[in-house]
Design an enzyme around this catalytic site. Structure first.
Site, PDB file in Angstrom:
ATOM      1  N   LEU A 282      19.442  -5.021 -37.038  1.00  5.57           N
ATOM      2  CA  LEU A 282      20.356  -5.040 -38.192  1.00  5.57           C
ATOM      3  C   LEU A 282      19.633  -4.537 -39.435  1.00  5.57           C
ATOM      4  O   LEU A 282      19.510  -5.230 -40.439  1.00  5.57           O
ATOM      5  CB  LEU A 282      20.921  -6.454 -38.416  1.00  5.57           C
TER       6      LEU A 282
ATOM      7  N   ARG B  41      19.127  -0.773 -41.862  1.00  6.49           N
ATOM      8  CA  ARG B  41      20.061   0.032 -42.667  1.00  6.49           C
ATOM      9  C   ARG B  41      21.264   0.457 -41.830  1.00  6.49           C
ATOM     10  O   ARG B  41      22.419   0.267 -42.221  1.00  6.49           O
ATOM     11  CB  ARG B  41      19.328   1.268 -43.219  1.00  6.49           C
ATOM     12  N   ILE B  42      20.991   1.068 -40.671  1.00  2.43           N
ATOM     13  CA  ILE B  42      22.087   1.585 -39.850  1.00  2.43           C
ATOM     14  C   ILE B  42      22.852   0.442 -39.191  1.00  2.43           C
ATOM     15  O   ILE B  42      24.087   0.439 -39.188  1.00  2.43           O
ATOM     16  CB  ILE B  42      21.547   2.590 -38.796  1.00  2.43           C
TER      17      ILE B  42
ATOM     18  N   ARG C  65      14.023  -9.416 -34.941  1.00  7.21           N
ATOM     19  CA  ARG C  65      12.914 -10.349 -34.743  1.00  7.21           C
ATOM     20  C   ARG C  65      12.939 -11.441 -35.809  1.00  7.21           C
ATOM     21  O   ARG C  65      12.605 -12.581 -35.537  1.00  7.21           O
ATOM     22  CB  ARG C  65      11.587  -9.590 -34.735  1.00  7.21           C
TER      23      ARG C  65
ATOM     24  N   ARG D  99      17.439   5.307 -29.928  1.00  9.52           N
ATOM     25  CA  ARG D  99      16.568   6.234 -29.201  1.00  9.52           C
ATOM     26  C   ARG D  99      16.757   5.965 -27.711  1.00  9.52           C
ATOM     27  O   ARG D  99      16.906   4.795 -27.304  1.00  9.52           O
ATOM     28  CB  ARG D  99      15.093   5.995 -29.553  1.00  9.52           C
TER      29      ARG D  99
ATOM     30  N   ASP E 235      24.488   8.473 -27.714  1.00  3.31           N
ATOM     31  CA  ASP E 235      24.161   9.647 -28.530  1.00  3.31           C
ATOM     32  C   ASP E 235      22.728  10.095 -28.249  1.00  3.31           C
ATOM     33  O   ASP E 235      22.326  11.167 -28.681  1.00  3.31           O
ATOM     34  CB  ASP E 235      24.303   9.301 -30.019  1.00  3.31           C
TER      35      ASP E 235
ATOM     36  N   GLU F 210      15.652  13.907 -23.758  1.00  5.38           N
ATOM     37  CA  GLU F 210      16.538  14.919 -24.381  1.00  5.38           C
ATOM     38  C   GLU F 210      15.882  16.296 -24.366  1.00  5.38           C
ATOM     39  O   GLU F 210      14.670  16.388 -24.536  1.00  5.38           O
ATOM     40  CB  GLU F 210      16.830  14.501 -25.830  1.00  5.38           C
TER      41      GLU F 210
ATOM     42  N   HIS G 272      23.099  13.944 -29.262  1.00  2.00           N
ATOM     43  CA  HIS G 272      22.289  13.481 -30.401  1.00  2.00           C
ATOM     44  C   HIS G 272      22.789  14.088 -31.731  1.00  2.00           C
ATOM     45  O   HIS G 272      22.048  14.806 -32.412  1.00  2.00           O
ATOM     46  CB  HIS G 272      20.798  13.810 -30.179  1.00  2.00           C
ATOM     47  N   VAL G 273      24.016  13.752 -32.053  1.00  2.00           N
ATOM     48  CA  VAL G 273      24.645  14.320 -33.252  1.00  2.00           C
ATOM     49  C   VAL G 273      24.810  13.281 -34.366  1.00  2.00           C
ATOM     50  O   VAL G 273      25.504  13.532 -35.347  1.00  2.00           O
ATOM     51  CB  VAL G 273      26.024  14.947 -32.919  1.00  2.00           C
ATOM     52  N   GLY G 274      24.168  12.117 -34.203  1.00  2.00           N
ATOM     53  CA  GLY G 274      24.387  11.002 -35.140  1.00  2.00           C
ATOM     54  C   GLY G 274      24.367  11.389 -36.604  1.00  2.00           C
ATOM     55  O   GLY G 274      25.250  11.009 -37.362  1.00  2.00           O
TER      56      GLY G 274
END
Ligand code: NAP
Length: 325
Positions: free
Chosen positions: A160, A162-163, A183, A240, A264, A269, A286-288
């Site tokens: 939890l 920023r994203i 954690r 990831r 994603d 990759e 992987h276009v996040g």
């Protein structure tokens, strides 16, 4: 940092090097400002005399400056990473050698969180599959099968930061119950902290992965966590590929142990295992962060870090490990 007589000026050819491909406009702007050298993909073929000139490397989260490359650059001072994830750069070596590392946090948060929501909506509602159904002309003969309601579901956010918080805020607008695992519990948020990833998965309709990559989180989402989602549970990964045990995910999908997945990011990759290309999996390349606006913001922040370093000014966005440098 200031220029000393034995340190090449920022304009000296080879001071700034590029590792891996970069956004076209970033490559252009770098070339306009500096005499940039492109590092070879194969570190063995790096000329030691050229390597000794390099003070700064500009790279992306996909390529980074791994151990061998960093070790081959004796005068390296800074790695400016285009992307918030910098797990491909050997940060431990950087800290040990006093090399600075910067990334591009915050500016990509919204687009990556938007992508996570799109994946969650798509795995529940199967919009992509239903569009393929229409395009294939199947609607002429029957309706699309019923799907699952996303609004009001329980969303477990693993990581939890920023994203993760931006995902949680968006999911909350869909009346979702938000649970999260980190954690250390995050101060100042109303959402419930769940101590373990297994318990988080067990209690969630969808587990969305938003932790950093790297050795510390490798296969954090293992067979046990995936199985804990249960036959009605979904896994979404925008973090990831290394965080999820991809073989265990394939096995769980094939045996019906979970309902589906939205991905994603992948372990190797751009290779995507054939067995993951299934109807109950939504796959994105992987276009996040892949919008013009966000990539331009990432470019500008990457350049701002490089310029600040070469001018001896404070870095806008050093990675947290730099507190020890
Ligand atoms: P961030 O702000 O640093 O957040 C990371 C969160 O993960 C923190 O809440 C952290 O909390 C938690 N965390 C770290 N290790 C953990 C563990 N072992 N178990 C549980 N929680 C753990 O990072 P961010 O800006 O949100 O970015 C997150 C990641 O998203 C990036 O590192 C990157 O890999 C990925 N990303 C993907 C895309 C894409 O295009 N798909 C784009 C951008 C970023 P604690 O430290 O308290 O555990």
């Amino acid at each position: 940092m200031t220029n000393s007589p034995d340190r090449p000026s920022p304009m000296a050819p080879g001071t700034v090097a590029q590792a891996g491909p970069l956004l076209d406009s970033l490559e252009r702007m770098l070339k306009d400002e500096y005499s940039v050298v492109r590092l070879p993909d194969d570190v063995e073929s790096l000329d030691p005399a050229e390597a000794a000139k390099v003070r700064a490397v500009v790279t992306s989260g996909r390529v980074g400056v791994p151990s061998a490359l960093m070790a081959a650059l004796p005068n390296l001072e800074i790695v400016t990473n285009f992307g918030v994830g910098y797990d491909t750069t050997d940060v431990a070596q950087a800290v040990a050698r006093g090399i600075r590392v910067t990334n591009t946090p915050d500016v990509l948060t919204d687009c990556v969180a938007d992508t996570a929501l799109a994946l969650m909506l798509d795995v529940f509602r199967r919009f992509g599959a239903s569009e393929r159904f229409l395009r294939d002309g199947e609607w002429e003969s029957r309706g699309f099968p019923l799907t699952r309601r996303f609004s009001g579901s329980t969303v477990g956010v693993l990581g939890l930061g920023r994203i993760g918080q931006a995902i949680a805020r968006r999911a909350a607008a869909f009346d979702a119950t938000i649970l999260y695992t980190t954690r250390r519990p995050v101060e100042g948020v109303a959402w419930e902290h769940v101590a373990s990833a297994v318990d988080l998965a067990r209690r969630s309709d969808v587990l969305v992965v938003a932790v950093p990559g790297g050795a510390a989180t490798e296969n954090l989402v293992d067979a046990e966590v995936i199985r804990a989602l249960g036959p009605d549970g979904y896994l979404v990964n925008i973090a990831r590929g290394s965080v999820v045990d991809e073989d265990a995910l394939v096995a769980a999908l094939e045996s019906g142990e979970i309902a589906g997945a939205g991905l994603d990011v992948f372990a190797h990759e751009p290779h995507v295992p054939e067995r993951l290309i299934r109807d109950d999996v939504t796959l994105l390349p992987h276009v996040g962060s892949g919008t013009h606006e966000t990539r331009n913001d990432m470019r500008d922040l990457t350049l701002a870090n490089l310029r600040a370093h070469l001018a001896g000014d404070p870095l806008p966005t050093p990675v947290p490990e730099m507190a020890a440098v």
